[in-house]
Design a protein around this motif. Structure first.
Motif, PDB file in Angstrom:
ATOM      1  N   HIS A 123       7.819   3.331   8.081  1.00 12.61           N
ATOM      2  CA  HIS A 123       8.357   2.001   7.767  1.00 12.61           C
ATOM      3  C   HIS A 123       8.610   1.207   9.043  1.00 12.61           C
ATOM      4  CE1 HIS A 123       9.799   2.198   3.357  1.00 12.61           C
ATOM      5  NE2 HIS A 123       8.797   3.049   3.538  1.00 12.61           N
ATOM      6  N   LYS A 159       4.190  -0.337   2.509  1.00 14.01           N
ATOM      7  CA  LYS A 159       5.357   0.559   2.434  1.00 14.01           C
ATOM      8  C   LYS A 159       5.369   1.289   1.098  1.00 14.01           C
ATOM      9  CE  LYS A 159       8.510  -1.827   5.575  1.00 14.01           C
ATOM     10  NZ  LYS A 159       9.773  -2.569   5.706  1.00 14.01           N
ATOM     11  N   GLU A 212       5.008  -5.049   2.675  1.00 13.07           N
ATOM     12  CA  GLU A 212       5.675  -4.425   1.518  1.00 13.07           C
ATOM     13  C   GLU A 212       4.720  -3.581   0.676  1.00 13.07           C
ATOM     14  OE1 GLU A 212       8.899  -4.042   1.071  1.00 13.07           O
ATOM     15  OE2 GLU A 212       9.038  -5.111   2.959  1.00 13.07           O
ATOM     16  N   ASP A 242       5.264   5.244   0.627  1.00  9.05           N
ATOM     17  CA  ASP A 242       6.311   5.929  -0.146  1.00  9.05           C
ATOM     18  C   ASP A 242       5.720   6.746  -1.280  1.00  9.05           C
ATOM     19  OD1 ASP A 242       8.223   4.889   1.516  1.00  9.05           O
ATOM     20  OD2 ASP A 242       8.840   3.285   0.148  1.00  9.05           O
TER      21      ASP A 242
END
Length: 202
Positions: A2, A19, A16, A23
């Motif tokens: 991140h 990320k 975003e 994740d």
């Protein structure tokens, strides 16, 4: 991971979605890998093979001498040694697995740290290789002096690993024609890892 994506966001691309992709990879690894306090070497190798399998389901992994941003690799589904190593390290950090980045000339791989029995793992081709491969192989031939001076083949700290991200962003700024920002990123990379030879070259 991140932190690296946040750095790259300054180049203008929204990170975003990247990320979220990172994740998802971490959570997939968490669902499969059994986390323990200690591991045998074979268990450690199985974990690394598992991570490789997760990455190969979604990405093409290539040895590429041109630095690619992590966000670019996650977006295009093509990752190089830097990006694949960053993903391995992100999974390791989330699962508390002892893994470190290691620099070779124009190359990054990871080292699995086991009690008295650490080993290198090539993230681009899922192979365990010993240091002699990098010292004496046809590909790199790293000098003993470079190793003694801490330039290559040592475990990088988190700070030194971030120097790779700054270097890559510096290259991206250079390619955009912003030399001032490129030099600022190279300076920061050198501050984080004073032995980072490629950055001096850049």
């Amino acid at each position: 991971g991140h932190q690296i994506l946040d750095l790259e966001a300054e180049l203008g691309d929204s990170t975003e979605p990247h990320k979220e992709t990172l994740d998802m990879l971490i959570e997939e690894a968490r669902a499969i890998i059994q986390v323990k306090d200690t591991y045998t070497k074979e268990e450690a190798l199985d974990i690394l093979r598992t991570i490789d399998g997760i990455l190969r389901e979604s990405f093409s992994i290539k040895v590429d001498l041109s630095a690619k941003l992590l966000s670019q690799g996650l977006k295009e589904k093509v990752i190089d040694c830097d990006n694949s190593s960053f993903i391995y390290l992100s999974i390791a950090e989330a699962l508390n697995l002892p893994l470190a980045a290691v620099l070779a000339p124009n190359h990054v791989f990871v080292r699995r740290i086991l009690d008295g029995n650490s080993f290198n793992w090539e993230t681009t081709n899922a192979r365990e290789l010993n240091d002699d491969y990098y010292r004496n192989g046809r590909w790199l031939k790293i000098s003993d002096e470079s190793i003694r001076n801490g330039v290559y083949l040592r475990d990088l700290t988190m700070q030194e690993t971030m120097a790779i991200a700054y270097s890559n962003r510096g290259i991206a700024w250079f390619e955009k024609g912003n030399l001032e920002k490129a030099i600022a990123d190279y300076d920061e990379a050198i501050r984080l890892n004073p032995n980072y030879s490629e950055v001096y070259y850049n």
